[in-house]
Design an enzyme around this catalytic site. Structure first.
Site, PDB file in Angstrom:
ATOM      1  N   ASP A  97       0.836  -1.202   0.000  1.00 21.11           N
ATOM      2  CA  ASP A  97       0.000   0.000   0.000  1.00 21.11           C
ATOM      3  C   ASP A  97       0.871   1.252   0.000  1.00 21.11           C
ATOM      4  O   ASP A  97       1.923   1.289   0.636  1.00 21.11           O
ATOM      5  CB  ASP A  97      -0.896   0.016   1.236  1.00 21.11           C
ATOM      6  CG  ASP A  97      -1.868  -1.153   1.248  1.00 21.11           C
ATOM      7  OD1 ASP A  97      -1.416  -2.271   1.557  1.00 21.11           O
ATOM      8  OD2 ASP A  97      -3.053  -0.954   0.958  1.00 21.11           O
ATOM      9  N   THR A  98       0.399   2.286  -0.685  1.00 20.24           N
ATOM     10  CA  THR A  98       1.139   3.552  -0.716  1.00 20.24           C
ATOM     11  C   THR A  98       0.871   4.367   0.545  1.00 20.24           C
ATOM     12  O   THR A  98       1.810   4.733   1.263  1.00 20.24           O
ATOM     13  CB  THR A  98       0.765   4.357  -1.972  1.00 20.24           C
ATOM     14  OG1 THR A  98       1.142   3.609  -3.130  1.00 20.24           O
ATOM     15  CG2 THR A  98       1.475   5.708  -1.986  1.00 20.24           C
TER      16      THR A  98
END
EC number: 5.4.99.27
Length: 413
Positions: A97-98
């Site tokens: 995930d960013t």
């Protein structure tokens, strides 16, 4: 089965496993509310606090990376550039995930004397190794998540208790497609159809109200053919848009301008198209019958082998992640899935007809998602959760069952 809202259906996710009321709440209020730690096949957790690995003599360096609010692919490209390497010499076991704090191994070819300073990135350790890190060496990820400002705690608790007893559908989650701009799979479909004009239209002419004003103006300019103005407006973080526009402004034809986009990013688009089709397959399979029991024509996984279900055979139901080299289910399941492919105008062979480096083979994916070590705690209006999922499964798919968001971006998805 409880039907999902229109946004989810746009991504192929038509149903929920739980029939509880929406809890509301926000994930990722801060990156620290969503911590992802890679788990190797032997059970070693690549913890944010650090890890000890046994080095091996070889021509690869494994680096323990903790990143905050940093995109994995863009980190790989930046690291390769800083070390003077090709992006092909830098590998990861999986995308993380960013908007999160994530901890994982990145491998680079050859020895590394000094690591660069990169915003939002910490390097916690290095080891010489005899092979690169690859997805096959990863079991999955451990998630530590706080769902904040829950509007209906009883609804959250009801869903969480239900998820202890009922597996969720193993959909590909929102982040595979985007919630501000849910078009990643549409770009992938345009690539698979080899339709550069459709790709351009999706990238620049499809504008969403949730986008920033700068991004909207830049897309409008690009859509009208004013590439120079669009380049002025797009911030540098819009890597793929800027690469595409620079080539168009330089006189490239549209297809070759698209092919100048880093292949890792183009591959994400194609894999998102695969994911969307799988989600549609899974939704149809849920309509046919419970996903915890095989029906005639189903494919099942037994001892890591894929077979057609037969009475008394058992096994875990799987569906194809469409691409070259996969079998389709038979009977009414197979007929329904072939109908989806016809509706989408895609043939499995299209995935193999892409240029080298973008060819994607098919595989199989379990239809049920069951977290390991699942625990939660209510803290006022917040819910603390921790669990481990196998590689390729999405924590947001479990959170979706709790929050049941009509507009996912408003809830941090």
């Amino acid at each position: 089965m409880l039907e999902a809202p229109s946004f989810d259906k746009m991504l192929g996710m038509f149903y929920y496993a739980t029939d509880t009321c929406p809890s509301g709440g926000v994930i990722k209020r801060s990156p620290e509310d969503f911590v992802v730690e890679e788990v190797l096949l032997d059970g070693t957790v690549i913890a944010t606090s650090g890890v000890e690995l046994r080095p091996r003599v070889g021509n690869w360096t494994w680096i323990h990376v903790v990143k905050r609010n940093v995109d994995t692919i863009k980190l790989v490209l930046r690291l390769a550039r800083a070390l003077g390497l090709s992006h092909r010499d830098v590998s990861v076991g999986g995308l993380k995930d960013t908007k999160a704090v994530t901890s994982q191994i990145i491998s680079v070819r050859g020895p590394v004397a000094n690591l660069p300073q990169l915003p939002g990135v910490q390097f916690l350790g290095m080891w010489s190794m005899d092979k690169p890190i690859t997805p096959s060496q990863i079991y999955g990820n451990r998630f530590t998540i706080i769902l904040r400002d829950v509007e209906r705690i009883s609804c959250a608790e009801g869903a969480l208790e239900a998820l202890k007893k009922t597996a969720a559908p193993n959909y590909y989650g929102y982040q595979r497609f985007g919630t501000i701009r849910p078009v990643t799979h549409l770009l992938g479909k345009a690539l698979l159809k080899k339709d550069p004009h459709l790709f351009f239209e999706v990238m620049f002419c499809k504008i969403f109200s949730r986008e920033s004003e700068v991004a909207k103006r830049a897309r409008e300019a690009a859509c009208k053919g004013d590439y120079a103005k669009a380049l002025e407006l797009f911030p540098k973080k819009f890597v793929e848009e800027r690469v595409f526009l620079k080539r168009l402004a330089g006189g490239y034809d549209m297809w070759n301008a698209i092919m100048a986009i880093p292949p890792q990013i183009l591959r994400v688009y194609i894999e998102a198209a695969q994911s969307y089709i799988f989600n549609r397959f899974l939704s149809i399979r849920m309509e046919i019958g419970p996903i915890d029991r095989p029906v005639e024509g189903d494919l099942v996984e037994i001892n890591r082998q894929i077979a057609y279900y037969a009475e008394g055979l058992g096994g875990e139901v799987v569906l194809p992640v469409v691409g070259a080299g996969v079998r389709m289910p038979r009977g009414k399941v197979g007929e329904a899935l072939l109908r989806v492919l016809r509706e989408e105008g895609l043939d499995p062979s299209a995935f193999l007809k892409m240029p080298r480096g973008l060819r994607v083979y098919g595989t199989y994916r379990r239809v049920r998602l069951e977290p390991a070590g699942f625990e939660y705690k209510i803290m006022g209006n917040d819910v603390f959760m921790q669990f481990t999922l196998p590689r390729g499964s999405y924590a947001t798919v479990l959170l979706r069952e709790v929050v049941k968001p009509a507009e996912p971006h408003k809830h941090g998805f």
